[in-house]
Design an enzyme around this catalytic site. Sequence first.
Site, PDB file in Angstrom:
ATOM      1  N   GLY A  66       9.911 -24.845 -20.602  1.00 35.86           N
ATOM      2  CA  GLY A  66      10.848 -25.833 -20.222  1.00 35.86           C
ATOM      3  C   GLY A  66      12.420 -25.746 -20.577  1.00 35.86           C
ATOM      4  O   GLY A  66      12.984 -25.028 -20.282  1.00 35.86           O
ATOM      5  N   GLY A  67      12.449 -26.665 -21.771  1.00 34.55           N
ATOM      6  CA  GLY A  67      13.814 -26.870 -22.194  1.00 34.55           C
ATOM      7  C   GLY A  67      14.398 -25.473 -22.806  1.00 34.55           C
ATOM      8  O   GLY A  67      15.599 -25.191 -22.217  1.00 34.55           O
ATOM      9  N   GLU A  84      -0.767 -26.605 -20.114  1.00 31.22           N
ATOM     10  CA  GLU A  84       0.310 -27.338 -20.639  1.00 31.22           C
ATOM     11  C   GLU A  84      -0.164 -28.624 -21.008  1.00 31.22           C
ATOM     12  O   GLU A  84      -0.302 -29.830 -20.422  1.00 31.22           O
ATOM     13  CB  GLU A  84       1.383 -27.684 -19.816  1.00 31.22           C
ATOM     14  CG  GLU A  84       1.745 -26.307 -18.988  1.00 31.22           C
ATOM     15  CD  GLU A  84       3.212 -26.552 -18.544  1.00 31.22           C
ATOM     16  OE1 GLU A  84       4.398 -26.001 -19.031  1.00 31.22           O
ATOM     17  OE2 GLU A  84       3.439 -27.381 -17.550  1.00 31.22           O
ATOM     18  N   ASN A 115      10.768 -23.252 -16.329  1.00 29.21           N
ATOM     19  CA  ASN A 115      10.721 -24.385 -15.385  1.00 29.21           C
ATOM     20  C   ASN A 115      12.012 -25.329 -15.679  1.00 29.21           C
ATOM     21  O   ASN A 115      12.043 -25.762 -16.755  1.00 29.21           O
ATOM     22  CB  ASN A 115       9.484 -25.105 -15.707  1.00 29.21           C
ATOM     23  CG  ASN A 115       9.615 -26.701 -14.920  1.00 29.21           C
ATOM     24  OD1 ASN A 115      10.502 -26.835 -14.030  1.00 29.21           O
ATOM     25  ND2 ASN A 115       8.460 -27.560 -15.216  1.00 29.21           N
ATOM     26  N   TRP A 116      13.019 -25.213 -14.890  1.00 27.76           N
ATOM     27  CA  TRP A 116      14.259 -25.801 -15.146  1.00 27.76           C
ATOM     28  C   TRP A 116      14.347 -27.389 -14.915  1.00 27.76           C
ATOM     29  O   TRP A 116      15.060 -28.164 -15.023  1.00 27.76           O
ATOM     30  CB  TRP A 116      15.426 -25.482 -14.164  1.00 27.76           C
ATOM     31  CG  TRP A 116      15.825 -23.893 -14.717  1.00 27.76           C
ATOM     32  CD1 TRP A 116      14.929 -23.223 -15.729  1.00 27.76           C
ATOM     33  CD2 TRP A 116      16.598 -22.884 -14.303  1.00 27.76           C
ATOM     34  NE1 TRP A 116      15.547 -21.928 -15.905  1.00 27.76           N
ATOM     35  CE2 TRP A 116      16.205 -21.394 -14.905  1.00 27.76           C
ATOM     36  CE3 TRP A 116      17.538 -22.782 -12.890  1.00 27.76           C
ATOM     37  CZ2 TRP A 116      17.118 -20.266 -14.588  1.00 27.76           C
ATOM     38  CZ3 TRP A 116      18.022 -21.615 -12.578  1.00 27.76           C
ATOM     39  CH2 TRP A 116      18.126 -20.467 -13.583  1.00 27.76           C
ATOM     40  N   LYS A 117      13.238 -27.923 -14.059  1.00 30.33           N
ATOM     41  CA  LYS A 117      12.919 -29.124 -13.855  1.00 30.33           C
ATOM     42  C   LYS A 117      14.172 -29.770 -13.069  1.00 30.33           C
ATOM     43  O   LYS A 117      14.948 -28.978 -12.151  1.00 30.33           O
ATOM     44  CB  LYS A 117      12.644 -29.956 -15.193  1.00 30.33           C
ATOM     45  CG  LYS A 117      11.540 -29.355 -16.192  1.00 30.33           C
ATOM     46  CD  LYS A 117      11.148 -30.332 -16.991  1.00 30.33           C
ATOM     47  CE  LYS A 117      10.001 -29.758 -17.983  1.00 30.33           C
ATOM     48  NZ  LYS A 117       9.460 -30.412 -18.815  1.00 30.33           N
ATOM     49  N   SER A 132       6.652 -27.029 -25.303  1.00 29.16           N
ATOM     50  CA  SER A 132       7.712 -26.852 -26.250  1.00 29.16           C
ATOM     51  C   SER A 132       7.842 -25.249 -26.833  1.00 29.16           C
ATOM     52  O   SER A 132       7.892 -25.069 -28.106  1.00 29.16           O
ATOM     53  CB  SER A 132       7.524 -27.797 -27.413  1.00 29.16           C
ATOM     54  OG  SER A 132       7.888 -29.213 -27.039  1.00 29.16           O
ATOM     55  N   GLY A 150       8.029 -30.988 -23.569  1.00 27.14           N
ATOM     56  CA  GLY A 150       9.298 -31.717 -23.927  1.00 27.14           C
ATOM     57  C   GLY A 150       9.422 -32.679 -25.236  1.00 27.14           C
ATOM     58  O   GLY A 150      10.164 -33.503 -25.254  1.00 27.14           O
ATOM     59  N   GLU A 176       4.066 -33.731 -15.044  1.00 30.52           N
ATOM     60  CA  GLU A 176       5.162 -34.785 -14.688  1.00 30.52           C
ATOM     61  C   GLU A 176       4.843 -35.247 -13.383  1.00 30.52           C
ATOM     62  O   GLU A 176       5.301 -36.610 -12.860  1.00 30.52           O
ATOM     63  CB  GLU A 176       6.634 -34.072 -14.641  1.00 30.52           C
ATOM     64  CG  GLU A 176       7.050 -34.194 -16.442  1.00 30.52           C
ATOM     65  CD  GLU A 176       7.909 -33.026 -16.676  1.00 30.52           C
ATOM     66  OE1 GLU A 176       8.641 -32.618 -15.836  1.00 30.52           O
ATOM     67  OE2 GLU A 176       8.320 -32.716 -17.855  1.00 30.52           O
ATOM     68  N   HIS A 216       1.988 -29.923 -11.984  1.00 29.67           N
ATOM     69  CA  HIS A 216       2.820 -30.018 -13.423  1.00 29.67           C
ATOM     70  C   HIS A 216       2.461 -31.535 -13.747  1.00 29.67           C
ATOM     71  O   HIS A 216       2.465 -32.354 -12.878  1.00 29.67           O
ATOM     72  CB  HIS A 216       4.152 -29.869 -12.977  1.00 29.67           C
ATOM     73  CG  HIS A 216       5.055 -29.807 -14.336  1.00 29.67           C
ATOM     74  ND1 HIS A 216       5.142 -30.825 -15.100  1.00 29.67           N
ATOM     75  CD2 HIS A 216       5.224 -28.658 -14.996  1.00 29.67           C
ATOM     76  CE1 HIS A 216       5.842 -30.628 -16.294  1.00 29.67           C
ATOM     77  NE2 HIS A 216       5.852 -29.266 -16.328  1.00 29.67           N
TER      78      HIS A 216
END
Length: 249
Positions: free
Chosen positions: A231-232, A165, A9-11, A210, A171, A95, A93
Site C-alpha cells: 500500500g503506502g 493481509e 495498491n494506491w487506494k 506495511s 497502514g 477496507e 480488500h
Amino acid sequence: MRRPLVAGNWKMNGSLQQVSALLAALDSLALPDTVDVAVFPSMPHLILAADKLKAIAVGAQDCSVQAGFAAMTGETSATQLKDAGCSLVLVGHSERRELQGETDDVVASKFVAAQSAGLVPVLCVGETLQQREQGKAIETVTEQVEAVIRTAGVDALANSVLAYEPVWAIGTGLTASPEQAQQVHEALRNAVACHSDAVAQGLRIVYGGSVKAASAAELFAQQDIDGGLVGGASLDPDEFGAIIVAAGK
Ligand code: PEP
C-alpha cells in the site's frame, strides 16, 4: 517454481498530476525480469495507467458483482475494467469488507464476475487483531478462502492470486514477522491442497501489511510467500522499486 508478484495498491490517492508523475517514474524503473509487477490506481486513473505503463500490469481496486453492463449507478463492472486495459482486480480488500460491509458471499460473487470478464482476481484475506488474539487467525482466513471455493470451485483459484493481509498490519506500520506470515501462508496453501494439491502448489500467495523495502527481503525469502501487495510504500517509486528488486532475489 512460482513467479513472484509485487503489486502496489494506491487506494484513494493521487491527483491526475501526481499519478502522471508516479507513472512516469515507474515506467523508467529497471525491473528484474523474474518478477511480475502490477499497480492498482483509482478508477479515474486506470486508462492513463494502462496507456503509460509498458512492463507493469494495471488492476482495479474493486469491481461490481455484475460482470457485464447493468443499471447499477456508481458501480464499475469487470467487463468495463478489462476494456479500460486492466488485467487484474482486487476483491475483498479489508477496507472494503470493513467500510462497505462486503461479506464473503459478495467477495465470492466479485471473484466470479472478475474471472468471467477475463480479469485475474486478487483475493484479499486477513484477520483482525482481535481474531489473532483469540487464536483465530488461520480459521478466519481459511474460511474467507473456502467461501470462494464453495462458490467458484477450487480450479478457479488456479487463475487467481491470494493476498494475505492481516488487518492489524495494514497502514499501521506493524508488519507481521516473516514467521507469522509464513505460518498463515502455509496454512492457506494446505487448506487449498485439501481440495487440489496441483492448484495449491501453483497458487501465488502474496503478503500485504506495511511492507517496506527494509522488511521485504526477509518476508519474500519465506517458502510460501510469493511476493507482496504493497500500500503506502508503493506510492514512492524508489521504495516500490527496491521492494520489487527484493522479490527478484
Ligand atoms: C494494503 O492496503 O493493501 C496494504 C498492504 O497497505 P499498507 O502497505 O500501507 O499497509
